[in-house]
Structures are given as structure tokens and as C-alpha cells.
Design a protein around this motif. Structure first.
Motif, PDB file in Angstrom:
ATOM      1  N   VAL A 198     -31.461   5.829  28.042  1.00  0.00           N
ATOM      2  CA  VAL A 198     -30.750   6.869  27.288  1.00  0.00           C
ATOM      3  C   VAL A 198     -31.621   7.316  26.126  1.00  0.00           C
ATOM      4  CG1 VAL A 198     -28.485   5.959  27.920  1.00  0.00           C
ATOM      5  CG2 VAL A 198     -29.542   5.208  25.783  1.00  0.00           C
ATOM      6  N   ALA A 199     -31.215   8.385  25.469  1.00  0.00           N
ATOM      7  CA  ALA A 199     -31.935   8.863  24.282  1.00  0.00           C
ATOM      8  C   ALA A 199     -31.701   7.910  23.115  1.00  0.00           C
ATOM      9  CB  ALA A 199     -31.448  10.264  23.908  1.00  0.00           C
ATOM     10  N   SER A 200     -32.682   7.806  22.224  1.00  0.00           N
ATOM     11  CA  SER A 200     -32.529   6.940  21.045  1.00  0.00           C
ATOM     12  C   SER A 200     -31.331   7.360  20.212  1.00  0.00           C
ATOM     13  CB  SER A 200     -33.739   6.973  20.130  1.00  0.00           C
ATOM     14  OG  SER A 200     -34.917   7.060  20.767  1.00  0.00           O
ATOM     15  N   SER A 201     -31.078   8.658  20.134  1.00  0.00           N
ATOM     16  CA  SER A 201     -29.929   9.125  19.349  1.00  0.00           C
ATOM     17  C   SER A 201     -28.615   8.619  19.945  1.00  0.00           C
ATOM     18  CB  SER A 201     -29.924  10.644  19.247  1.00  0.00           C
ATOM     19  OG  SER A 201     -29.861  11.230  20.533  1.00  0.00           O
ATOM     20  N   ALA A 245     -18.757   9.877  28.088  1.00  0.00           N
ATOM     21  CA  ALA A 245     -19.572   9.765  26.870  1.00  0.00           C
ATOM     22  C   ALA A 245     -20.492   8.550  26.986  1.00  0.00           C
ATOM     23  CB  ALA A 245     -18.687   9.641  25.645  1.00  0.00           C
ATOM     24  N   VAL A 246     -21.782   8.801  27.063  1.00  0.00           N
ATOM     25  CA  VAL A 246     -22.757   7.734  27.292  1.00  0.00           C
ATOM     26  C   VAL A 246     -22.817   6.784  26.100  1.00  0.00           C
ATOM     27  CG1 VAL A 246     -25.185   7.236  27.772  1.00  0.00           C
ATOM     28  CG2 VAL A 246     -24.066   9.141  28.922  1.00  0.00           C
ATOM     29  N   TRP A 247     -22.698   7.303  24.876  1.00  0.00           N
ATOM     30  CA  TRP A 247     -22.781   6.421  23.710  1.00  0.00           C
ATOM     31  C   TRP A 247     -21.662   5.393  23.721  1.00  0.00           C
ATOM     32  CZ3 TRP A 247     -19.085   5.774  20.008  1.00  0.00           C
ATOM     33  CH2 TRP A 247     -18.100   6.759  19.896  1.00  0.00           C
ATOM     34  N   ARG A 248     -20.477   5.779  24.203  1.00  0.00           N
ATOM     35  CA  ARG A 248     -19.365   4.823  24.289  1.00  0.00           C
ATOM     36  C   ARG A 248     -19.676   3.730  25.312  1.00  0.00           C
ATOM     37  NH1 ARG A 248     -14.795   5.977  21.583  1.00  0.00           N
ATOM     38  NH2 ARG A 248     -14.492   8.108  20.869  1.00  0.00           N
ATOM     39  N   GLN A 249     -20.329   4.108  26.401  1.00  0.00           N
ATOM     40  CA  GLN A 249     -20.700   3.130  27.418  1.00  0.00           C
ATOM     41  C   GLN A 249     -21.767   2.167  26.893  1.00  0.00           C
ATOM     42  OE1 GLN A 249     -21.009   4.876  31.536  1.00  0.00           O
ATOM     43  NE2 GLN A 249     -20.804   6.754  30.322  1.00  0.00           N
ATOM     44  N   GLY A 297     -30.917  -1.981  33.317  1.00  0.00           N
ATOM     45  CA  GLY A 297     -30.021  -3.081  33.615  1.00  0.00           C
ATOM     46  C   GLY A 297     -28.580  -2.676  33.856  1.00  0.00           C
ATOM     47  N   GLU A 298     -28.168  -1.540  33.387  1.00  0.00           N
ATOM     48  CA  GLU A 298     -26.777  -1.099  33.505  1.00  0.00           C
ATOM     49  C   GLU A 298     -26.730   0.277  34.157  1.00  0.00           C
ATOM     50  OE1 GLU A 298     -24.217  -3.030  32.413  1.00  0.00           O
ATOM     51  OE2 GLU A 298     -25.552  -4.519  31.557  1.00  0.00           O
ATOM     52  N   ASP A 299     -25.713   0.480  35.006  1.00  0.00           N
ATOM     53  CA  ASP A 299     -25.504   1.807  35.579  1.00  0.00           C
ATOM     54  C   ASP A 299     -24.483   2.532  34.717  1.00  0.00           C
ATOM     55  OD1 ASP A 299     -27.229   1.509  37.755  1.00  0.00           O
ATOM     56  OD2 ASP A 299     -25.697   0.448  38.907  1.00  0.00           O
ATOM     57  N   LEU A 300     -24.915   3.613  34.092  1.00  0.00           N
ATOM     58  CA  LEU A 300     -24.033   4.374  33.224  1.00  0.00           C
ATOM     59  C   LEU A 300     -23.505   5.593  33.957  1.00  0.00           C
ATOM     60  CD1 LEU A 300     -26.141   4.202  29.943  1.00  0.00           C
ATOM     61  CD2 LEU A 300     -24.252   2.727  30.639  1.00  0.00           C
ATOM     62  N   ASP A 301     -22.249   5.903  33.717  1.00  0.00           N
ATOM     63  CA  ASP A 301     -21.580   7.052  34.319  1.00  0.00           C
ATOM     64  C   ASP A 301     -21.883   8.278  33.450  1.00  0.00           C
ATOM     65  OD1 ASP A 301     -19.856   8.987  35.251  1.00  0.00           O
ATOM     66  OD2 ASP A 301     -18.051   7.775  35.036  1.00  0.00           O
ATOM     67  N   GLN A 332     -28.365   5.000  18.929  1.00  0.00           N
ATOM     68  CA  GLN A 332     -28.120   4.983  17.487  1.00  0.00           C
ATOM     69  C   GLN A 332     -26.643   5.262  17.200  1.00  0.00           C
ATOM     70  OE1 GLN A 332     -30.393   7.918  15.313  1.00  0.00           O
ATOM     71  NE2 GLN A 332     -30.120   6.828  13.389  1.00  0.00           N
ATOM     72  N   LYS A 333     -26.067   6.217  17.907  1.00  0.00           N
ATOM     73  CA  LYS A 333     -24.653   6.548  17.735  1.00  0.00           C
ATOM     74  C   LYS A 333     -23.778   5.368  18.149  1.00  0.00           C
ATOM     75  CE  LYS A 333     -21.348  10.219  18.718  1.00  0.00           C
ATOM     76  NZ  LYS A 333     -21.147  11.538  19.324  1.00  0.00           N
ATOM     77  N   ALA A 334     -24.163   4.686  19.227  1.00  0.00           N
ATOM     78  CA  ALA A 334     -23.407   3.519  19.699  1.00  0.00           C
ATOM     79  C   ALA A 334     -23.436   2.402  18.658  1.00  0.00           C
ATOM     80  CB  ALA A 334     -23.972   3.026  21.028  1.00  0.00           C
ATOM     81  N   LEU A 335     -24.611   2.111  18.103  1.00  0.00           N
ATOM     82  CA  LEU A 335     -24.717   1.042  17.104  1.00  0.00           C
ATOM     83  C   LEU A 335     -23.985   1.409  15.817  1.00  0.00           C
ATOM     84  CD1 LEU A 335     -28.372  -0.286  17.540  1.00  0.00           C
ATOM     85  CD2 LEU A 335     -26.232  -1.334  18.300  1.00  0.00           C
ATOM     86  N   ALA A 336     -24.003   2.679  15.440  1.00  0.00           N
ATOM     87  CA  ALA A 336     -23.258   3.115  14.246  1.00  0.00           C
ATOM     88  C   ALA A 336     -21.759   2.879  14.462  1.00  0.00           C
ATOM     89  CB  ALA A 336     -23.547   4.580  13.948  1.00  0.00           C
TER      90      ALA A 336
END
Length: 81
Positions: free
Chosen positions: A46-49, A10-14, A2-6, A52-56
């Protein structure tokens, strides 16, 4: 996906920003359940990790709260920008 990530940033920030945008636009209203790390990872490709980092990060910033064994929920009192 659903989203285009750059992939040059940093992917977790996106991923965190995607969730914040959904909270702000009412997709995830206060008190509602946020998708799990696996659900976010699958949806965004993206990877689950990474999710997980984004939600943390969102927990630390006060956007969401975790309920052990139940899931992650949008905080009732959201932080100001």
C-alpha cells in the motif's frame, strides 16, 4: 505481500485491522515496536500515506503510542473491543 487486502473497501482500515490482529495474537506484544509506516506499506503493498493513516487511527484508539524519533510501540494498556 503477507495479507490480501480488499481494494473495494477502505484500505487504511484494513491495514489498521491487520495491526490489531497482530497485537491480539501476540505478534506485537505490549511495549514492542510496531513496523514503521514504510515497512507496513512495503509489506502490505500500500502507499505510505495509507499505512500512516492506519497508524494515526490506532494511536487515537489507544492501540499504539508514538515516541518521537524512535518509533511506534504497542500500548501497555490495550483498549477493550
Amino acid at each position: 505481500m503477507g495479507e490480501d487486502l480488499d481494494r473495494t473497501r477502505a484500505v487504511w482500515r484494513q491495514v489498521a485491522q491487520v495491526v490489531i490482529c497482530r497485537i491480539k495474537d501476540g505478534t506485537y506484544p505490549p511495549g514492542s515496536r510496531v513496523p514503521s509506516t514504510l515497512e507496513l506499506a512495503t509489506e502490505l503493498g500500500v502507499a505510505s500515506s495509507t499505512s500512516q493513516k492506519a497508524l494515526a487511527h490506532l494511536r487515537r484508539e489507544g492501540w499504539v503510542r508514538g515516541e518521537t524519533g524512535i518509533g511506534t510501540f504497542v500500548a501497555d494498556d490495550l483498549p477493550s473491543d
